[in-house]
Design an enzyme around this catalytic site. Structure first.
Site, PDB file in Angstrom:
ATOM      1  N   SER A 124     -95.904  22.620  64.061  1.00 40.08           N
ATOM      2  CA  SER A 124     -94.692  21.844  63.785  1.00 40.08           C
ATOM      3  C   SER A 124     -94.851  20.426  64.298  1.00 40.08           C
ATOM      4  O   SER A 124     -95.516  20.188  65.322  1.00 40.08           O
ATOM      5  CB  SER A 124     -93.518  22.511  64.511  1.00 40.08           C
ATOM      6  OG  SER A 124     -92.389  21.678  64.508  1.00 40.08           O
ATOM      7  N   TYR A 150     -89.388  26.500  72.328  1.00 37.16           N
ATOM      8  CA  TYR A 150     -89.924  26.639  70.970  1.00 37.16           C
ATOM      9  C   TYR A 150     -91.072  25.648  70.764  1.00 37.16           C
ATOM     10  O   TYR A 150     -92.165  26.012  70.322  1.00 37.16           O
ATOM     11  CB  TYR A 150     -88.826  26.408  69.918  1.00 37.16           C
ATOM     12  CG  TYR A 150     -89.405  26.293  68.531  1.00 37.16           C
ATOM     13  CD1 TYR A 150     -89.869  27.419  67.867  1.00 37.16           C
ATOM     14  CD2 TYR A 150     -89.544  25.055  67.906  1.00 37.16           C
ATOM     15  CE1 TYR A 150     -90.450  27.319  66.609  1.00 37.16           C
ATOM     16  CE2 TYR A 150     -90.125  24.946  66.657  1.00 37.16           C
ATOM     17  CZ  TYR A 150     -90.579  26.074  66.006  1.00 37.16           C
ATOM     18  OH  TYR A 150     -91.175  25.960  64.770  1.00 37.16           O
ATOM     19  N   LYS A 154     -95.304  26.255  70.251  1.00 40.50           N
ATOM     20  CA  LYS A 154     -96.182  25.761  69.179  1.00 40.50           C
ATOM     21  C   LYS A 154     -97.378  25.039  69.788  1.00 40.50           C
ATOM     22  O   LYS A 154     -98.525  25.228  69.367  1.00 40.50           O
ATOM     23  CB  LYS A 154     -95.418  24.820  68.239  1.00 40.50           C
ATOM     24  CG  LYS A 154     -94.398  25.521  67.369  1.00 40.50           C
ATOM     25  CD  LYS A 154     -95.054  26.476  66.399  1.00 40.50           C
ATOM     26  CE  LYS A 154     -94.045  27.277  65.604  1.00 40.50           C
ATOM     27  NZ  LYS A 154     -94.632  28.421  64.893  1.00 40.50           N
TER      28      LYS A 154
HETATM   29  P1  NAD Z   1     -88.377  32.331  59.138  1.00 48.91           P
HETATM   30  O1  NAD Z   1     -87.656  32.808  60.350  1.00 48.91           O
HETATM   31  O2  NAD Z   1     -87.679  32.329  57.843  1.00 48.91           O
HETATM   32  O3  NAD Z   1     -89.729  33.174  58.963  1.00 48.91           O
HETATM   33  C1  NAD Z   1     -90.400  33.775  60.051  1.00 48.91           C
HETATM   34  C2  NAD Z   1     -90.653  35.226  59.682  1.00 48.91           C
HETATM   35  O4  NAD Z   1     -91.334  35.865  60.765  1.00 48.91           O
HETATM   36  C3  NAD Z   1     -89.364  36.018  59.432  1.00 48.91           C
HETATM   37  O5  NAD Z   1     -89.487  36.740  58.231  1.00 48.91           O
HETATM   38  C4  NAD Z   1     -89.285  36.956  60.625  1.00 48.91           C
HETATM   39  O6  NAD Z   1     -88.628  38.175  60.317  1.00 48.91           O
HETATM   40  C5  NAD Z   1     -90.753  37.140  60.962  1.00 48.91           C
HETATM   41  N1  NAD Z   1     -91.015  37.509  62.353  1.00 48.91           N
HETATM   42  C6  NAD Z   1     -90.484  36.963  63.470  1.00 48.91           C
HETATM   43  N2  NAD Z   1     -90.980  37.576  64.568  1.00 48.91           N
HETATM   44  C7  NAD Z   1     -91.865  38.505  64.114  1.00 48.91           C
HETATM   45  C8  NAD Z   1     -92.691  39.460  64.760  1.00 48.91           C
HETATM   46  N3  NAD Z   1     -92.713  39.578  66.095  1.00 48.91           N
HETATM   47  N4  NAD Z   1     -93.460  40.276  63.999  1.00 48.91           N
HETATM   48  C9  NAD Z   1     -93.432  40.163  62.650  1.00 48.91           C
HETATM   49  N5  NAD Z   1     -92.673  39.281  61.989  1.00 48.91           N
HETATM   50  C10 NAD Z   1     -91.889  38.472  62.720  1.00 48.91           C
HETATM   51  O7  NAD Z   1     -88.958  30.885  59.474  1.00 48.91           O
HETATM   52  P2  NAD Z   1     -89.683  29.825  58.528  1.00 48.91           P
HETATM   53  O8  NAD Z   1     -88.789  28.668  58.422  1.00 48.91           O
HETATM   54  O9  NAD Z   1     -90.194  30.476  57.311  1.00 48.91           O
HETATM   55  O10 NAD Z   1     -90.873  29.403  59.471  1.00 48.91           O
HETATM   56  C11 NAD Z   1     -92.152  29.993  59.367  1.00 48.91           C
HETATM   57  C12 NAD Z   1     -93.034  29.429  60.475  1.00 48.91           C
HETATM   58  O11 NAD Z   1     -93.085  28.018  60.356  1.00 48.91           O
HETATM   59  C13 NAD Z   1     -92.516  29.713  61.883  1.00 48.91           C
HETATM   60  O12 NAD Z   1     -93.634  29.942  62.726  1.00 48.91           O
HETATM   61  C14 NAD Z   1     -91.828  28.436  62.257  1.00 48.91           C
HETATM   62  O13 NAD Z   1     -91.804  28.232  63.643  1.00 48.91           O
HETATM   63  C15 NAD Z   1     -92.716  27.407  61.577  1.00 48.91           C
HETATM   64  N6  NAD Z   1     -92.028  26.149  61.294  1.00 48.91           N
HETATM   65  C16 NAD Z   1     -90.837  26.151  60.622  1.00 48.91           C
HETATM   66  C17 NAD Z   1     -90.188  24.944  60.368  1.00 48.91           C
HETATM   67  C18 NAD Z   1     -88.842  24.924  59.688  1.00 48.91           C
HETATM   68  O14 NAD Z   1     -88.122  23.950  59.863  1.00 48.91           O
HETATM   69  N7  NAD Z   1     -88.475  25.933  58.912  1.00 48.91           N
HETATM   70  C19 NAD Z   1     -90.764  23.742  60.792  1.00 48.91           C
HETATM   71  C20 NAD Z   1     -91.988  23.772  61.459  1.00 48.91           C
HETATM   72  C21 NAD Z   1     -92.602  24.992  61.706  1.00 48.91           C
HETATM   73  C1  WQD Z   2     -82.424  16.952  61.075  1.00 47.59           C
HETATM   74  C2  WQD Z   2     -81.521  15.752  61.356  1.00 47.59           C
HETATM   75  C3  WQD Z   2     -80.228  16.009  63.352  1.00 47.59           C
HETATM   76  C4  WQD Z   2     -77.850  19.395  61.874  1.00 47.59           C
HETATM   77  C5  WQD Z   2     -85.979  20.999  63.714  1.00 47.59           C
HETATM   78  C6  WQD Z   2     -86.921  21.430  64.792  1.00 47.59           C
HETATM   79  C7  WQD Z   2     -88.319  21.175  64.354  1.00 47.59           C
HETATM   80  C8  WQD Z   2     -88.594  21.817  63.006  1.00 47.59           C
HETATM   81  C9  WQD Z   2     -87.577  21.465  61.995  1.00 47.59           C
HETATM   82  C10 WQD Z   2     -89.469  23.978  63.440  1.00 47.59           C
HETATM   83  C11 WQD Z   2     -81.488  15.349  62.835  1.00 47.59           C
HETATM   84  C12 WQD Z   2     -79.317  15.965  62.145  1.00 47.59           C
HETATM   85  C13 WQD Z   2     -78.756  18.357  61.999  1.00 47.59           C
HETATM   86  C14 WQD Z   2     -76.457  19.090  61.830  1.00 47.59           C
HETATM   87  C15 WQD Z   2     -77.001  16.750  62.011  1.00 47.59           C
HETATM   88  N1  WQD Z   2     -88.540  23.245  63.091  1.00 47.59           N
HETATM   89  N2  WQD Z   2     -78.344  17.045  62.068  1.00 47.59           N
HETATM   90  N3  WQD Z   2     -76.091  17.775  61.899  1.00 47.59           N
HETATM   91  O1  WQD Z   2     -84.110  18.669  64.547  1.00 47.59           O
HETATM   92  O2  WQD Z   2     -85.519  17.326  62.912  1.00 47.59           O
HETATM   93  O3  WQD Z   2     -86.164  19.613  63.490  1.00 47.59           O
HETATM   94  O4  WQD Z   2     -86.275  21.709  62.517  1.00 47.59           O
HETATM   95  O5  WQD Z   2     -90.543  23.677  63.846  1.00 47.59           O
HETATM   96  O6  WQD Z   2     -89.141  21.693  65.333  1.00 47.59           O
HETATM   97  O7  WQD Z   2     -86.658  20.687  65.971  1.00 47.59           O
HETATM   98  O8  WQD Z   2     -84.211  19.297  62.081  1.00 47.59           O
HETATM   99  O9  WQD Z   2     -82.565  19.933  60.387  1.00 47.59           O
HETATM  100  O10 WQD Z   2     -82.028  20.352  62.816  1.00 47.59           O
HETATM  101  O11 WQD Z   2     -82.064  18.020  61.960  1.00 47.59           O
HETATM  102  O12 WQD Z   2     -76.599  15.594  62.072  1.00 47.59           O
HETATM  103  O13 WQD Z   2     -75.600  19.983  61.745  1.00 47.59           O
HETATM  104  O14 WQD Z   2     -80.176  16.116  61.037  1.00 47.59           O
HETATM  105  O15 WQD Z   2     -79.650  15.320  64.436  1.00 47.59           O
HETATM  106  O16 WQD Z   2     -81.382  13.950  62.873  1.00 47.59           O
HETATM  107  P1  WQD Z   2     -84.952  18.619  63.350  1.00 47.59           P
HETATM  108  P2  WQD Z   2     -82.677  19.495  61.789  1.00 47.59           P
END
Ligand code: NAD
Ligand code: WQD
Length: 337
Positions: A124, A150, A154
């Protein structure tokens, strides 16, 4: 390739599964459904026209995962499984570290036992903390000023994978630092289905548009950005899915890191306006206090992925809003109906 998708029923995993199948790969999903629904995989099967083997297991429980994967063939892994809610990670740090770290440790050991050497990991942009520059390239420092477990999980997982590769030089590991994934498959059949109150901006806006929530709270309008609200690099989940296919196909021995982002920043108010336009619905909002741990601007420099993986984003924020709205309006209760 036959690809094991840990967490493959989740938001990014389900879109990636569909894209991989479209490219001719086979997928196997391992998920404990702690944050997803089997219905997501059923819909991917329907869209792809193939059936997908699904293994229900907790990857952090290595014995359970080993038993569940016995006899299941795969030659590469995309590791999505983990917990991802930033605020929850502050409240429940031990659960976050246990699930996010133990899952990776178990997976790396299982891969070694099985002779599997290719892994793509969901990292991330959060590992950059409060970046000093914008856009951010992969050489910028990581692990400085992280504000939540979190983000640390990562960062630690990246280090664990690097150390595993040092010990097993044949490992082909790709660390993908995602920026802000948004949108849905254009069919509106699969999308992001957060449990409870959405933490992230776009799903919250989508729930306001559909009438599930009254108003958006905009977290702060005094950041040093053009309109004072936070600026992020929103990436369409289908572009992100294509990035995984490119990373998997292009993996080489060693550890490679790529930013997956568009290179363009959008403010909160720009996202609000784009969603209003896409949905034809008003998004009422209030400006409230900035959220603890938030930073002003996070935008990717995706040049390395563009050059080395021949991958780039092709979808706009407007398309992401359109597809998110299509998903939300067709599935106001998410996969549950
Ligand atoms: P998500 O929660 O939709 O998907 C994660 C999946 O992992 C889910 O289906 C959940 O049931 C499964 N899971 C959780 N713990 C588990 C375990 N112990 N064993 C087996 N399965 C398990 O999230 P996502 O948005 O699809 O994110 C996928 C990956 O990408 C995550 O590692 C997340 O941290 C990373 N990521 C997400 C974002 C974002 O904003 N969505 C941004 C950066 C990184
Ligand atoms: C985006 C913008 C908020 C909600 C997070 C994690 C990051 C990654 C993606 C996993 C920001 C603003 C948000 C709301 C708002 N996930 N906001 N009102 O914080 O950039 O990133 O998700 O890895 O690690 O930190 O994403 O969608 O929460 O926020 O004003 O109700 O929207 O302040 O500027 P963020 P976000």
């Amino acid at each position: 390739m036959r690809v094991l998708l840990t967490g493959g029923a989740g938001y990014i995993g389900s879109h990636t599964a569909l894209t991989l199948i479209g490219r001719g790969h086979e997928v196997v999903v391992l998920d404990d459904f702690s944050n997803s629904s089997p219905e997501a995989i059923r819909r991917v099967e329907e869209l792809a026209g193939v059936s997908i083997p699904v293994i229900e297991a907790d990857l952090a429980d290595r014995e359970a995962a080993r038993a569940a994967l016995a006899g299941v063939e795969f030659d590469s892994v995309i590791h999505f499984a983990g917990l991802k809610a930033v605020g929850e990670s502050v409240a429940e740090p031990t659960r976050y570290y246990r699930v996010n770290i133990d899952s990776t440790l178990a997976l790396l050991d299982l891969m070694a036992e099985r002779g599997v050497s290719r892994i793509v990991f969901s990292s991330s942009a959060t590992v950059y903390g409060d970046p000093a520059v914008s856009p951010i390239d992969e050489e910028q420092p990581v692990g400085v000023g992280l504000t939540n477990p979190y983000g640390w999980s990562k960062f630690m997982n990246e280090q664990i994978i690097r150390d595993a590769q040092r010990a097993r030089p044949e490992l082909e590991a790709v660390l993908l630092r995602y920026f802000n994934p948004v949108g849905a498959h254009p069919s509106g059949r699969i999308g992001e289905d957060p449990a409870g109150i959405p933490n992230n901006l776009m799903p919250f806006i989508a729930q306001v548009a559909v009438g599930k929530r009254e108003r958006l709270a905009v977290f702060g309008d005094t950041y040093p950005t053009p309109d004072g609200t936070g600026v992020r690099d929103y990436i369409h989940v289908m572009d992100l899915a294509e990035g995984h296919v490119a990373a998997l196909e292009g993996a080489v021995e060693g550890v490679t890191v790529y930013n997956l982002g568009s290179g363009t920043g959008s403010s909160v108010l720009e996202v609000v306006r784009a969603f209003e336009e896409a949905s034809g619905r008003p998004i009422p909002y209030d400006i409230v206090e900035a959220r603890a741990g938030d930073v002003a601007t996070v935008v990717a420099d995706p040049a390395r992925a563009n050059a080395e993986l021949d991958w780039r984003t092709t979808r706009t924020l407007a398309e992401a809003c359109r597809d998110s709205w299509s998903w939300q309006s067709q599935n106001p209760g998410g996969y549950a109906g």
